[in-house]
Design a protein around this motif. Structure first.
Motif, short mmCIF file in Angstrom:
data_model
loop_
_atom_site.label_atom_id
_atom_site.label_comp_id
_atom_site.label_asym_id
_atom_site.label_seq_id
_atom_site.Cartn_x
_atom_site.Cartn_y
_atom_site.Cartn_z
N GLU A 38 29.14 -5.88 -15.21
CA GLU A 38 30.43 -5.63 -14.17
C GLU A 38 30.26 -4.32 -13.34
N MET A 39 30.03 -3.33 -14.51
CA MET A 39 30.00 -2.03 -13.72
C MET A 39 28.75 -1.76 -12.96
N LEU A 40 27.59 -2.30 -13.24
CA LEU A 40 26.43 -2.06 -12.44
C LEU A 40 26.74 -2.79 -11.06
N LEU A 41 27.13 -4.14 -11.12
CA LEU A 41 27.37 -4.76 -9.84
C LEU A 41 28.51 -4.24 -8.93
N GLU A 42 29.66 -3.63 -9.59
CA GLU A 42 30.46 -2.86 -8.86
C GLU A 42 29.81 -1.47 -7.94
N TYR A 43 28.82 -1.17 -8.79
CA TYR A 43 28.27 0.15 -8.37
C TYR A 43 27.42 -0.13 -7.15
N LEU A 44 26.56 -1.28 -7.42
CA LEU A 44 25.81 -1.95 -6.33
C LEU A 44 26.35 -2.30 -5.06
#
Length: 199
Positions: free
Chosen positions: A147-153
């Motif tokens: 989730e964190m990476l997808l939010e970042y992306l």
């Protein structure tokens, strides 16, 4: 001063540093000391070494790991933060398998380290290892990091500054953002998100 046998004996036998005493490079004593300090979670030792400013903090151990990779893998947040603050740190430096510190942190589920790496602005989330895998592939077992990476992306995709984004903030529309990004950008991201359902 340093004596070869004494230095070699300080290295834990269960750690993969792989130093050959017959070809030991005495010009890299600070580099080796940094690797050892990180492996022993010696925060004060790391601080003292970083004050010297005259050695390669991206030095590779025998298996290609840097001090940052080791700290990231072990969840040593304070040491990771210290290393990231150094101007000469190469956050995307790959090991022999092409894995970066971010990939190591993702694989071992070190959420706070991942947060620090992303927030530093020094990590390339799109970096691929020698097998063509990116950081998302390494965090498949940890939905919080996915989730964190997808939010970042997603923030990057919107051309917003992802480093100002508060990853701890809960947003009701976050699932919408994740699905839209996945569908629009990469099928692989879509599959990852769908595998975890509503995160």
């Amino acid at each position: 001063g340093h004596i070869k046998t004494e230095l070699i004996n300080t290295i834990p036998t269960d750690k993969q540093i792989d130093i050959d005493a017959s070809t030991f490079d005495f010009e890299c004593l600070n580099e080796i000391d940094l690797i050892i300090a990180v492996r022993h979670d010696n925060l004060e030792g790391v601080k003292d070494l970083l004050k010297k400013k005259n050695f390669n903090i991206n030095y590779e151990s025998g298996n290609g790991e840097t001090a940052l990779m080791i700290a990231a893998r072990n969840g040593q947040l304070e040491i990771v933060s210290l290393l990231l603050a150094e101007e000469t740190i190469e956050a995307n430096h790959p090991d022999h398998e092409g894995k970066t510190a971010l990939m190591h942190a993702c694989f071992y589920g070190e959420k706070e380290v991942v947060r620090a790496l992303l927030s530093s602005g020094k990590c390339n989330v799109h970096h691929l290892d020698n097998s063509g895998n990116d950081a998302l592939t390494y965090c498949h077992a940890n939905p919080d990091i996915v989730e964190m990476l997808l939010e970042y992306l997603w923030m990057s995709y919107l051309n917003m500054n992802p480093f100002d984004f508060n990853f701890t903030e809960s947003r009701s529309s976050s699932n919408k953002y994740k699905y839209e990004y996945a569908n629009e950008k990469e099928d692989k991201l879509n599959k990852i998100v769908l595998n975890f359902g509503q995160m």
